[in-house]
Scaffold this motif. Structure first.
Motif, PDB file in Angstrom:
ATOM      1  N   ARG A 753      30.312  45.810  34.178  1.00 29.96           N
ATOM      2  CA  ARG A 753      30.290  44.497  33.498  1.00 29.96           C
ATOM      3  C   ARG A 753      30.150  43.393  34.543  1.00 29.96           C
ATOM      4  NH1 ARG A 753      35.498  42.550  33.944  1.00 29.96           N
ATOM      5  NH2 ARG A 753      37.134  44.063  34.420  1.00 29.96           N
ATOM      6  N   TRP A 754      29.098  43.513  35.336  1.00 30.81           N
ATOM      7  CA  TRP A 754      28.930  42.664  36.513  1.00 30.81           C
ATOM      8  C   TRP A 754      28.803  41.185  36.183  1.00 30.81           C
ATOM      9  CZ3 TRP A 754      24.429  39.969  36.176  1.00 30.81           C
ATOM     10  CH2 TRP A 754      23.409  40.490  35.361  1.00 30.81           C
ATOM     11  N   TRP A 755      28.416  40.815  34.987  1.00 31.97           N
ATOM     12  CA  TRP A 755      28.239  39.405  34.609  1.00 31.97           C
ATOM     13  C   TRP A 755      29.572  38.751  34.186  1.00 31.97           C
ATOM     14  CZ3 TRP A 755      26.974  43.739  32.032  1.00 31.97           C
ATOM     15  CH2 TRP A 755      27.587  43.950  30.784  1.00 31.97           C
ATOM     16  N   GLN A 756      30.641  39.563  34.103  1.00 33.24           N
ATOM     17  CA  GLN A 756      31.937  39.032  33.669  1.00 33.24           C
ATOM     18  C   GLN A 756      32.878  38.836  34.853  1.00 33.24           C
ATOM     19  OE1 GLN A 756      33.615  41.636  30.725  1.00 33.24           O
ATOM     20  NE2 GLN A 756      31.892  41.432  29.299  1.00 33.24           N
ATOM     21  N   LEU A 757      33.843  37.938  34.683  1.00 29.72           N
ATOM     22  CA  LEU A 757      34.895  37.770  35.680  1.00 29.72           C
ATOM     23  C   LEU A 757      35.663  39.085  35.837  1.00 29.72           C
ATOM     24  CD1 LEU A 757      36.417  34.329  34.613  1.00 29.72           C
ATOM     25  CD2 LEU A 757      34.493  34.758  36.142  1.00 29.72           C
ATOM     26  N   SER A 758      36.232  39.289  37.013  1.00 30.21           N
ATOM     27  CA  SER A 758      36.994  40.526  37.219  1.00 30.21           C
ATOM     28  C   SER A 758      38.140  40.631  36.229  1.00 30.21           C
ATOM     29  CB  SER A 758      37.528  40.579  38.655  1.00 30.21           C
ATOM     30  OG  SER A 758      36.475  40.738  39.571  1.00 30.21           O
ATOM     31  N   PHE A 759      38.890  39.539  36.090  1.00 31.96           N
ATOM     32  CA  PHE A 759      39.992  39.501  35.119  1.00 31.96           C
ATOM     33  C   PHE A 759      39.934  38.136  34.422  1.00 31.96           C
ATOM     34  CE2 PHE A 759      41.300  42.391  38.499  1.00 31.96           C
ATOM     35  CZ  PHE A 759      41.604  43.536  37.772  1.00 31.96           C
TER      36      PHE A 759
END
Length: 960
Positions: A753-759
């Motif tokens: 999910r590279w387009w999302q923030l880590s957390f």
């Protein structure tokens, strides 16, 4: 008039008028002395106080120090002819209690001589001794007393001598190691070390080694001259003749295999320079650490090395060994009782299971020899004849001490350190004890892991009376990376009683306690331990595995809550001294707790040493709990369902890649290409912004939980992330491949999910986006400062977020009651306090049964705090504003907080004189029971007694 002339006048006055009566002449002597230094008006005009009351600390009697000038000097005057050594302990005790702004230097004076101490660097010996008549020609040691202080010049700076000597010897060792290998280089260096000490402390003829080095003109000379010296030192008896006539037998351990080495010219020059140093002033308790530091790199020198200071070592040796023995010795009223103590002391044993180069054990040896000497003095006092020439059948030797360490070289250094300790004690105490031969300590000091053997069993420890030491500082999360998974697995299998997330030192605490034999009425000296631990031993699973067990089966007698460590590791530590009994008949009436007292870093007079910003103050307390506190033990507080359901406390967003964080120009670049991207770009707040009032000029690009196809609906934002984030996440996933060929789970998850923030914290966003504002404080903080933040702003992971919008909740959380709960319940790392939702917020009980009027009073008081803050807010922001609360004088913010605390206490129904932690703990249990019974309770947010919640709402917020 120049300083030398004034001092000459003072010496002339002293010769003519001073008789040396402590009470009658101390003040006039000090006045004349200070006037000669240039203080017009004498010692009081300089800024000090005569007959300063010494409060607190050990013992309840009020005492008076002769002269105290903070933060410069404590001066104690004694009668002429007094042996100043006898008053060292009194001066040290006074100095310990003189907080805040404890004086840097201590001076003992008997009208003829000044003994100057710097306890921050050199505990035992004066850093200089200066005769009054020598003041005009040698004023260096008292230059810190001038109206415009100058750097003092001391003649007995043992730390400096030790560093220089260690550096030279270590440089020679490195050269030898490269040429001839580690084993012979190590053996030669250690034998040379003993020889250098020996010629300066009277075990060899003075300059004996120096002359041998001077005679070495060729490499083969050193092979013969020094090698034969070591051989003579290994031979029993005294060498009867020849070049080594008179060389005595040292021992058959260290010198069993004499080291013969052909030295090159550079190595000889290093040893000649080393021999010229004053080895009688080298401090054995720090030499080993500094020497090892010098060995660690080719060009590394000892001058930057940190070592465990004697002051810190004494925080263990004092309570665990010295104090129980001293009390018994001074309380003995007959020769028979003293002889019994002497016999017991001769068999008293000490273990350091992580001894390193032996500094803790050396200090323990020295202090025990002083106790032995004091017993002999008291025997003389109670006898009608001189007993000083009668040696007891057995004396304390280095064989009373045991050490373990995984570093072989450190063990060899420890043997050397302890071997020479006897001669140094003999000289200090003027004993008739034989200094040679040195003790063979091969059986006492062993190379071993103190916890786990190579075969995977528990390591055997010798049976001893007390255990001391400084185990390794390794947090639970660093165990596997540092020690390996296999080792950690064996460790946890062998010590199942220690929780898996406990720090490494906790295993030493637990093992030491279980290994000791409990004291008894017949033998009160055994069953004691003193260890240094990480600050985390007071918290969470580390506490469960160690200190909880200790207080359930023993008693903590003396502890340091928290202090920066003086040793190599840059950590904050806790120190605990305990005895393995809860029998009140075997325990002293009080305990002693050391707390860190923060002090102003800009003292009115610059200190010679580096300002630390803290001092340790000791208090006499009735008990010390496993949190190393005398406050109510709130470890039993439980999470309250009314606080956790629904969830109100969260940590902010962790981005995971810097490209998700945009500045103004980057945001505008994306929005120009794709105006719709404004929907996924939000103002961003971190902890520093909230506290300093910095402008909100950063933004977070957050697709939330959108899938990849949904994210492409914002082409400007998606292209930015595809260009700046995706390549790094692909690279890190490749770098994160383990030995098994698989991608590490977290790297795999981030790439998926590279387009999302880590957390991205969707659970937090679901709460705060439904509110007009939310409450926040810094995640890492010593005092939570709460602010309201507009719900359009996204908080970083440096922010602790509270899904609460009402002023009442702000007032309760900003009160000192919640602050005190936070202090004892928060997570701690080094000196950082971290707001933990699980341990702080979830367990904190809110006021029960309060009226609507009380809730409104809290809301109003909270609003006033924010109004005062807003009016006073300057460039430094809230952090700088709250620092003013530590300064004296009237302060509107302090007044506002006092009012808030008053109304919050009344809402809780807590008397002002009560311990709020104890009452909060009781309330926690009460609320938990009511929740279990299904009864209504007040949790976070608007109380159930308030019908109109709008009375508790305002609209001020960051970003509003």
């Amino acid at each position: 008039m120049a300083l030398k002339e004034r001092l000459n006048e003072f010496v002339g006055w002293w010769r003519q008028h001073v008789t040396g009566d402590e009470r009658g002449e101390a003040q006039i002597f000090l006045d004349h002395f200070f006037e000669s230094l240039g203080h017009s008006g004498g010692c009081r005009a300089a800024g000090g106080t005569l007959e300063e009351r010494i409060r607190g600390g050990r013992g309840r009697a009020v005492r008076f120090a002769d002269y105290v000038w903070k933060p410069v000097v404590l001066i104690e005057m004694k009668r002429r002819g007094t042996d100043l050594r006898r008053h060292y302990e009194q001066a040290f005790a006074y100095w310990t209690r003189l907080v805040p702004n404890r004086p840097r230097y201590v001076v003992l004076c008997n009208f003829d001589e000044f003994w100057v101490y710097d306890f921050e660097t050199q505990v035992d010996d004066p850093i200089d001794k200066l005769r009054v008549e020598d003041l005009p020609t040698r004023p260096g040691p008292i230059l810190f007393l001038l109206p415009k202080p100058e750097t003092p010049v001391f003649g007995n700076d043992q730390e400096a001598v030790t560093r220089e000597a260690a550096d030279l010897l270590a440089t020679c060792f490195r050269s030898l190691q490269q040429r001839i290998g580690q084993p012979i280089a190590q053996r030669f260096t250690l034998q040379m070390l003993v020889a250098l000490f020996a010629e300066d402390i009277g075990l060899l003829e003075q300059y004996f080694v120096t002359r041998l080095l001077d005679e070495c003109s060729r490499p083969e000379d050193s092979y013969d001259l020094l090698g034969n010296l070591f051989a003579a030192m290994a031979e029993r008896g005294r060498t009867p003749g020849g070049r080594y006539r008179g060389v005595d037998y040292f021992n058959g351990g260290l010198f069993a295999e004499p080291a013969r080495v052909e030295l090159i010219s550079e190595e000889l020059e290093l040893l000649r320079s080393a021999a010229a140093k004053r080895w009688s002033q080298v401090r054995p308790e720090i030499f080993g650490t500094i020497f090892e530091h010098s060995l660690s790199a080719e060009e590394r020198h000892a001058h930057g090395a940190h070592y465990t200071s004697a002051i810190d070592i004494l925080k263990i040796i004092g309570p665990t060994i010295v104090e129980p023995w001293r009390g018994a010795i001074e309380g003995a009223s007959s020769q028979r009782a003293l002889m019994h103590l002497l016999a017991r002391l001769s068999n008293f044993t000490v273990l350091d299971p992580a001894c390193g180069s032996g500094n803790f054990l050396y200090v323990a040896y020295r202090e025990i020899k002083r106790l032995e000497s004091r017993i002999l003095e008291r025997l003389n006092e109670l006898s009608d004849r001189d007993l000083s020439m009668q040696r007891p059948l057995r004396l304390v030797t280095a064989r009373n001490f045991f050490g373990m360490d995984i570093n072989p070289f450190a063990i060899e250094l420890a043997k050397v350190t302890m071997s020479i300790a006897r001669k140094l004690a003999v000289d200090e105490l003027h004993s008739n004890e034989n200094a040679l031969p040195l003790d063979n300590l091969d059986q006492n000091f062993v190379v071993a892991d103190a916890l786990v053997t190579v075969e995977g069993a528990r390591t055997s420890w010798p049976r001893v009376d007390v255990i001391i030491g400084n185990p390794p500082f390794l947090g639970a999360k660093r165990l596997k990376p540092k020690l390996g998974s296999d080792y950690v697995l064996r460790l946890r299998q062998l010590y199942p009683e220690v929780p898996g997330m406990a720090d490494y030192c906790v295993y030493w605490l637990r093992r030491a306690h279980d290994h000791l034999e409990a004291p008894s009425a017949e033998d009160r000296f055994r069953g004691r331990a003193g260890l240094v631990g990480t600050q985390n031993i007071r918290n969470n699973e580390s506490r469960v595995g160690g200190l909880d067990h200790i207080v359930q089966n023993g008693t903590i007698l003396d502890a340091v809550e928290d202090q920066p460590w003086s040793g190599e590791a840059k950590v904050h530590v806790s120190i605990v001294n305990w005895v393995k009994t809860r029998d009140p008949q075997l325990l002293p009436a009080s305990r002693h707790l050391w707390s860190k007292l923060e002090t102003a870093r800009s003292a009115p007079r610059k200190r010679t040493g580096a300002a630390k910003g803290y001092e340790l103050a000791v208090r006499e307390v009735a008990h010390i709990n496993s949190a190393l506190s005398d406050r109510a033990d709130v470890s039993g507080a439980v999470a309250l369902k009314c606080n956790t359901t629904p969830q109100r406390c969260f940590n902010g967003q962790m981005l995971g890649h810097e490209a998700f964080l945009l500045d103004q120009a980057q945001r505008e670049h994306i929005v120009r290409r794709d105006p719709r991207s404004t929907e996924v770009i939000h103002p961003y707040l971190n902890g520093l912004d909230a506290l300093t009032g910095s402008a909100l000029n950063r933004f977070v690009l957050d697709f939330g939980s959108m899938d990849q196809l949904q994210a492409t609906g914002y082409p400007g934002a998606f292209e930015w992330v595809r260009t700046h984030v995706l390549p790094d996440r692909e690279r890190k996933a490749t770098e994160g491949i383990g030995e098994d060929g698989r991608v590490r789970p977290h790297h795999k998850a981030f790439l998926a999910r590279w387009w999302q923030l880590s957390f991205g914290r969707p659970e937090m966003l679901s709460v705060i986006t439904s509110l007009p504002r939310y409450m926040a404080c810094s995640y890492v903080t010593k005092r939570p400062i709460f602010v309201f933040v507009s719900s359009v702003i996204r908080p970083s992971n440096l922010i602790q977020v509270f899904g609460l919008a009402d002023d009442y909740s702000f007032g309760v959380l900003q009160s000192s009651l919640h602050w005190q709960w936070f202090i004892v319940k928060c997570g701690k790392l080094k000196s950082d306090f971290r707001y933990s939702a699980e341990s702080v917020f979830d367990t904190f009980p809110w006021p029960q049964g309060l009226t609507a009027a009380q809730a409104l009073a809290i809301a109003d008081a909270g609003r006033e705090v924010r109004r005062v803050r807003a009016r006073a807010l300057g460039r430094g922001g809230l952090r700088a504003l709250y620092r003013t609360l530590d300064l004296p004088g009237q302060n509107p913010l302090r007044d506002a907080h006092d009012k808030l605390d008053d109304v919050v206490r009344k809402a809780y129904g807590f008397p002002s004189s009560s311990d709020p932690l104890a009452l909060l703990l009781e309330l926690n249990a009460e609320v938990a029971a009511r929740v279990t019974r299904g009864e209504p309770v007040n949790g976070p947010g608007v109380p159930n007694t308030v019908n109109d919640s709008s009375t508790l709402m305002s609209d001020d917020a960051i970003g509003a």
